[in-house]
Every structure is written in structure tokens, then in C-alpha cells.
Design a protein around this motif. Structure first.
Motif, PDB file in Angstrom:
ATOM      1  N   LEU A  28       0.853  -1.185   0.000  1.00 50.26           N
ATOM      2  CA  LEU A  28       0.000   0.000   0.000  1.00 50.26           C
ATOM      3  C   LEU A  28       0.889   1.235   0.000  1.00 50.26           C
ATOM      4  N   ALA A  29       0.740   2.078  -1.013  1.00 48.49           N
ATOM      5  CA  ALA A  29       1.515   3.317  -1.097  1.00 48.49           C
ATOM      6  C   ALA A  29       0.564   4.500  -1.164  1.00 48.49           C
ATOM      7  N   HIS A  30       1.011   5.643  -0.627  1.00 50.93           N
ATOM      8  CA  HIS A  30       0.173   6.836  -0.619  1.00 50.93           C
ATOM      9  C   HIS A  30       0.942   8.020  -1.192  1.00 50.93           C
ATOM     10  N   SER A  31       0.244   8.810  -2.025  1.00 50.11           N
ATOM     11  CA  SER A  31       0.745  10.090  -2.505  1.00 50.11           C
ATOM     12  C   SER A  31       2.105   9.932  -3.197  1.00 50.11           C
ATOM     13  N   MET A  32       3.107  10.717  -2.769  1.00 46.46           N
ATOM     14  CA  MET A  32       4.435  10.646  -3.375  1.00 46.46           C
ATOM     15  C   MET A  32       5.110   9.305  -3.123  1.00 46.46           C
ATOM     16  N   GLY A  33       4.653   8.582  -2.108  1.00 41.71           N
ATOM     17  CA  GLY A  33       5.184   7.247  -1.869  1.00 41.71           C
ATOM     18  C   GLY A  33       4.950   6.314  -3.041  1.00 41.71           C
ATOM     19  N   ASN A  34       3.962   6.633  -3.879  1.00 42.64           N
ATOM     20  CA  ASN A  34       3.708   5.830  -5.071  1.00 42.64           C
ATOM     21  C   ASN A  34       4.835   5.969  -6.090  1.00 42.64           C
ATOM     22  N   TRP A  35       5.437   7.146  -6.138  1.00 42.13           N
ATOM     23  CA  TRP A  35       6.541   7.371  -7.072  1.00 42.13           C
ATOM     24  C   TRP A  35       7.688   6.402  -6.780  1.00 42.13           C
ATOM     25  N   VAL A  36       8.135   6.369  -5.520  1.00 42.94           N
ATOM     26  CA  VAL A  36       9.244   5.487  -5.169  1.00 42.94           C
ATOM     27  C   VAL A  36       8.812   4.025  -5.260  1.00 42.94           C
ATOM     28  N   THR A  37       7.549   3.731  -4.959  1.00 42.33           N
ATOM     29  CA  THR A  37       7.067   2.341  -5.006  1.00 42.33           C
ATOM     30  C   THR A  37       7.050   1.805  -6.431  1.00 42.33           C
ATOM     31  N   VAL A  38       6.436   2.551  -7.338  1.00 42.56           N
ATOM     32  CA  VAL A  38       6.348   2.073  -8.722  1.00 42.56           C
ATOM     33  C   VAL A  38       7.735   2.026  -9.355  1.00 42.56           C
ATOM     34  N   GLU A  39       8.596   2.989  -9.012  1.00 45.13           N
ATOM     35  CA  GLU A  39       9.964   2.969  -9.526  1.00 45.13           C
ATOM     36  C   GLU A  39      10.725   1.748  -9.022  1.00 45.13           C
ATOM     37  N   ALA A  40      10.566   1.421  -7.737  1.00 42.98           N
ATOM     38  CA  ALA A  40      11.255   0.248  -7.181  1.00 42.98           C
ATOM     39  C   ALA A  40      10.733  -1.037  -7.819  1.00 42.98           C
ATOM     40  N   LEU A  41       9.412  -1.139  -8.000  1.00 40.29           N
ATOM     41  CA  LEU A  41       8.844  -2.329  -8.630  1.00 40.29           C
ATOM     42  C   LEU A  41       9.297  -2.445 -10.090  1.00 40.29           C
ATOM     43  N   ARG A  42       9.364  -1.301 -10.769  1.00 41.93           N
ATOM     44  CA  ARG A  42       9.855  -1.307 -12.150  1.00 41.93           C
ATOM     45  C   ARG A  42      11.312  -1.755 -12.182  1.00 41.93           C
ATOM     46  N   GLN A  43      12.088  -1.264 -11.249  1.00 41.79           N
ATOM     47  CA  GLN A  43      13.504  -1.611 -11.172  1.00 41.79           C
ATOM     48  C   GLN A  43      13.680  -3.114 -10.952  1.00 41.79           C
ATOM     49  N   ILE A  44      12.859  -3.677 -10.071  1.00 39.05           N
ATOM     50  CA  ILE A  44      12.904  -5.121  -9.822  1.00 39.05           C
ATOM     51  C   ILE A  44      12.527  -5.888 -11.092  1.00 39.05           C
ATOM     52  N   LYS A  45      11.504  -5.400 -11.780  1.00 42.66           N
ATOM     53  CA  LYS A  45      11.015  -6.083 -12.988  1.00 42.66           C
ATOM     54  C   LYS A  45      12.098  -6.146 -14.068  1.00 42.66           C
ATOM     55  N   ILE A  46      12.762  -5.011 -14.324  1.00 51.88           N
ATOM     56  CA  ILE A  46      13.723  -4.967 -15.430  1.00 51.88           C
ATOM     57  C   ILE A  46      15.088  -5.523 -15.038  1.00 51.88           C
ATOM     58  N   SER A  47      15.299  -5.806 -13.737  1.00 48.91           N
ATOM     59  CA  SER A  47      16.584  -6.344 -13.297  1.00 48.91           C
ATOM     60  C   SER A  47      16.781  -7.778 -13.772  1.00 48.91           C
ATOM     61  N   GLY A  48      15.658  -8.473 -13.981  1.00 54.86           N
ATOM     62  CA  GLY A  48      15.736  -9.880 -14.352  1.00 54.86           C
ATOM     63  C   GLY A  48      15.952 -10.796 -13.165  1.00 54.86           C
ATOM     64  N   ARG A  49      16.101 -10.190 -11.975  1.00 59.21           N
ATOM     65  CA  ARG A  49      16.291 -10.977 -10.747  1.00 59.21           C
ATOM     66  C   ARG A  49      15.024 -10.864  -9.899  1.00 59.21           C
ATOM     67  N   LEU A  50      13.992 -11.532 -10.323  1.00 59.03           N
ATOM     68  CA  LEU A  50      12.696 -11.389  -9.666  1.00 59.03           C
ATOM     69  C   LEU A  50      12.637 -12.209  -8.384  1.00 59.03           C
ATOM     70  N   PRO A  51      12.058 -11.639  -7.322  1.00 53.72           N
ATOM     71  CA  PRO A  51      11.782 -12.438  -6.121  1.00 53.72           C
ATOM     72  C   PRO A  51      10.634 -13.403  -6.435  1.00 53.72           C
ATOM     73  N   PRO A  52      10.299 -14.316  -5.515  1.00 54.56           N
ATOM     74  CA  PRO A  52       9.189 -15.251  -5.781  1.00 54.56           C
ATOM     75  C   PRO A  52       7.851 -14.526  -5.891  1.00 54.56           C
ATOM     76  N   MET A  53       7.468 -14.162  -7.128  1.00 52.74           N
ATOM     77  CA  MET A  53       6.311 -13.304  -7.350  1.00 52.74           C
ATOM     78  C   MET A  53       4.987 -13.983  -7.003  1.00 52.74           C
ATOM     79  N   ARG A  54       5.004 -15.293  -6.797  1.00 51.95           N
ATOM     80  CA  ARG A  54       3.779 -15.966  -6.346  1.00 51.95           C
ATOM     81  C   ARG A  54       3.328 -15.414  -5.000  1.00 51.95           C
TER      82      ARG A  54
END
Length: 349
Positions: A180-206
Motif C-alpha cells: 500500500l503506497a500513498h501520494s508521493m510514496g507511489n513514485w518510489v514504489t512504482v519505480e522500485a517495482l519497475r527496477q525489480i522487474k527490469i533487473s531480471g532478478r525477480l523475487p518469488p512473485m507468487r
């Protein structure tokens, strides 16, 4: 935020903290708004008064507060390492039965002091009666309206640390991780999730449960670009919007007139990107800026997943033209009274 006398309160909640804030030696402060060179960790017990009103945070008029009427800190301790943080998280998870070992990770927004983020997460967990372990990721906001640029840069600087925190939580004994992210916290959250996605080193997404972006202070075009990196997610992002959000209007002005995601008019466009949009425009907010309406959804407690799910699925031929996909007529009967308005759920899934 000094320790209060907690001999009498309705409920205590243990909150785990990962933060890019500096530690603060002043009694009861714990962390300030300046940036630390590395992640800090803590575990804090917060008491909620028996007189608590859902959706609100009862702040003490003066320290240390009255546990019968105010949110108070019962116990607080720094955790001296990443390993100590994981040990504390796994210890809390072990208190839950198998099948209920969930984590709720909360990332606060702009203009938020440490205590405000801590108490907001406590309020959400308490009102929703969520069984999961609450984890607060708190980045170095100075908690001042005039510090918007500083806060933006602090959130941006926290991307790697949030990436690391998410990976630590996924590597824990948690069975499900909700964000759960709020306001500007969404910026860092979506950026971090994007960073994880494009890293190719995904955690257990299940393990990924729901991702809720509440009143997101993100340029709509930037969000579209971020979503192109994700593709249409297997599990939708839930985006909570309100067209009367005054804080996002101010952010829109500062950003040169660029529409913020949390105040977007074209909710159908977001649905096309794979999001489920929760429109709270018609709900009366508890704050004058109408920026914190998401906190009131917690009042729905166990009914909330059903309300959100009401927007998912095919339209019924019997529905009136323009009706929200997946009728909320029966599900929202009680929440309408609780929230003082109508919650609309829009989905294209």
C-alpha cells in the motif's frame, strides 16, 4: 512521540520499520527528516485507544499522550542490522497460523513526519482488522509543505533501499506480501517495482498479493511509461483516485500543469492499462485536502476485497448503460453508509 502509559488501551500493534531517515537522539523522536547513508530498522509497539473513530488518528495534544484517548507508543527499539530486521519479521510471522502469514508493506507520502507515517499504518491495520504483519517503509520526508522538491528527491533517492526492502520481505517466511503506497510514496514504489522487474532478478512473485496505489502523486505520462515496462500485470494494481484531491491539484500546479495519476479524469484509460480504479470522489474525506480518503477504506475490513472484486469481471446484460462493471449494488450497501458516499470500481479485466 514519547512513550506513553499504556496500561489501558484497546489494542496494541507491533510495527516493523525500514527507513532511509537518520536516527534522532531526542527522546521519543527516533527518526527525523534528514537522509541517512544506509537503511535503519526499528520495531515499535503502538497502542490504539478504545475511543478510536475509524479513519482517524487521535493525536495527543501534548506528549506523552493518554492511552484512553490517543495513539501512543508503548515500546520502541532500534534493530541494529538487516538480519535483526528479518529475524523480527519472521518472529511476527510465526505467531500467525499457516495460511495467514501475510505482510502489509506501507509507503507514506509527501509532507509526512516519521510519527505520522507510523500512526497512519497503525490506523489502517487496526481499522481493517488485517491479520498480516505491518511493515512501514519510511523515506526522508521533512514533513513541511514548502519542502516538496526535497521530498521528491528523497523519494527518488530511496528507490534502491525500497527495492532491497521488498526483496528482504519476499525472502522472509511470508506467504503473501501486500503493498500500500500513498501520494508521493507511489513514485518510489512504482519505480522500485519497475527496477525489480527490469533487473531480471525477480523475487518469488507468487507471494505478491495486492498493490494499492492511493492518491498517487505521479505524472500520468510517467506512469504510462512505467506500466509499459511491466506490461499488463497478472494481478491488477488498484489505483485509488479522487477528483477533488486538493493536494494533487497543488502538485499539478508545481509540476507545470501535468495531470497527477490520483486525480485523473479518464479512469477508463487506467483500466485499459490493467489497473482497477477505485474512485472515491463522492466520499467525504476526513482531511480538508481530501488527500487521505484511502484511510477510510480500511473501515470496510474483511469486506474490502469483495468491494474491490466487484469491479472485476464481465458486465451483465441486465446492467444499465454506463454502469460499473461488476455491480456493487449489494456489496456497497453497508459501505455507503460507513463512508458517507459512493465508491465506484472501474475495471477492464
Amino acid at each position: 512521540m514519547p512513550l506513553g502509559d499504556t496500561s489501558s488501551y484497546s489494542s496494541g500493534h507491533s510495527i516493523l520499520v525500514a527507513t532511509t531517515r537518520q536516527r534522532d537522539a531526542r527522546p521519543g523522536t527516533y527518526f527525523n527528516g534528514e537522509r541517512a547513508a544506509h537503511l535503519n530498522y526499528a520495531e515499535i509497539e503502538v497502542g490504539v485507544p478504545g475511543s478510536h473513530v475509524p479513519g482517524k488518528i487521535e493525536l495527543a495534544a501534548k506528549a506523552p499522550g493518554n492511552p484512553k484517548t490517543d495513539f501512543v507508543v508503548e515500546r520502541a527499539a532500534y534493530l541494529e542490522s538487516e538480519n535483526k530486521f528479518i529475524d523480527a519479521l519472521n518472529a511476527e510471522l510465526s505467531k500467525r497460523p499457516a495460511g495467514s502469514r501475510k505482510v502489509l508493506l506501507f509507503i507514506h507520502g509527501y509532507n509526512t513526519m516519521f510519527a505520522e507515517g507510523l500512526y497512519r499504518l497503525t490506523q489502517v491495520v487496526h481499522d481493517s482488522r488485517a491479520p498480516g504483519v505491518p511493515v512501514l517503509f519510511t523515506w526522508a520526508s521533512r514533513g513541511k509543505v514548502a519542502q516538496y522538491v526535497y521530498d521528491t528527491n528523497s523519494a527518488t533517492a530511496a528507490r534502491d533501499d525500497l527495492d532491497r526492502t521488498i526483496r528482504l520481505i519476499f525472502a522472509s517466511h511470508a506467504e503473501q506480501v501486500n503493498i500500500l503506497a500513498h501520494s508521493m510514496g507511489n513514485w518510489v514504489t512504482v519505480e522500485a517495482l519497475r527496477q525489480i522487474k527490469i533487473s531480471g532478478r525477480l523475487p518469488p512473485m507468487r507471494k505478491l498479493g495486492v498493490v494499492v496505489l492511493a492518491a498517487p502523486d505521479i505524472d500520468i505520462d510517467v506512469f504510462k511509461s512505467q506500466m509499459r515496462s511491466f506490461g499488463k500485470p497478472n494481478k491488477p494494481f488498484y489505483i485509488i483516485v479522487s477528483k477533488d484531491d486538493k493536494a494533487l491539484r497543488a502538485s499539478n500546479f508545481i509540476a507545470g500543469g501535468q495531470t497527477r495519476l490520483g486525480a485523473v479524469e479518464n479512469t477508463a484509460e487506467l483500466a485499459q492499462l490493467g489497473a482497477v480504479v477505485v474512485d472515491m470522489t463522492d466520499v467525504k474525506g476526513n482531511d480538508s485536502a481530501n488527500h487521505g480518503k484511502f484511510a477510510e477504506l480500511a473501515e470496510l475490513g474483511p469486506e474490502l476485497p469483495s468491494v474491490l472484486a466487484g469491479g472485476i469481471g464481465d458486465s451483465s446484460p441486465a446492467q444499465a448503460p454506463g454502469a460499473v462493471r461488476g455491480s456493487l449494488a449489494t456489496i456497497v450497501t453497508s459501505p455507503v453508509r460507513l463512508l458517507g458516499g459512493t465508491v465506484k470500481v472501474i475495471s477492464n479485466r
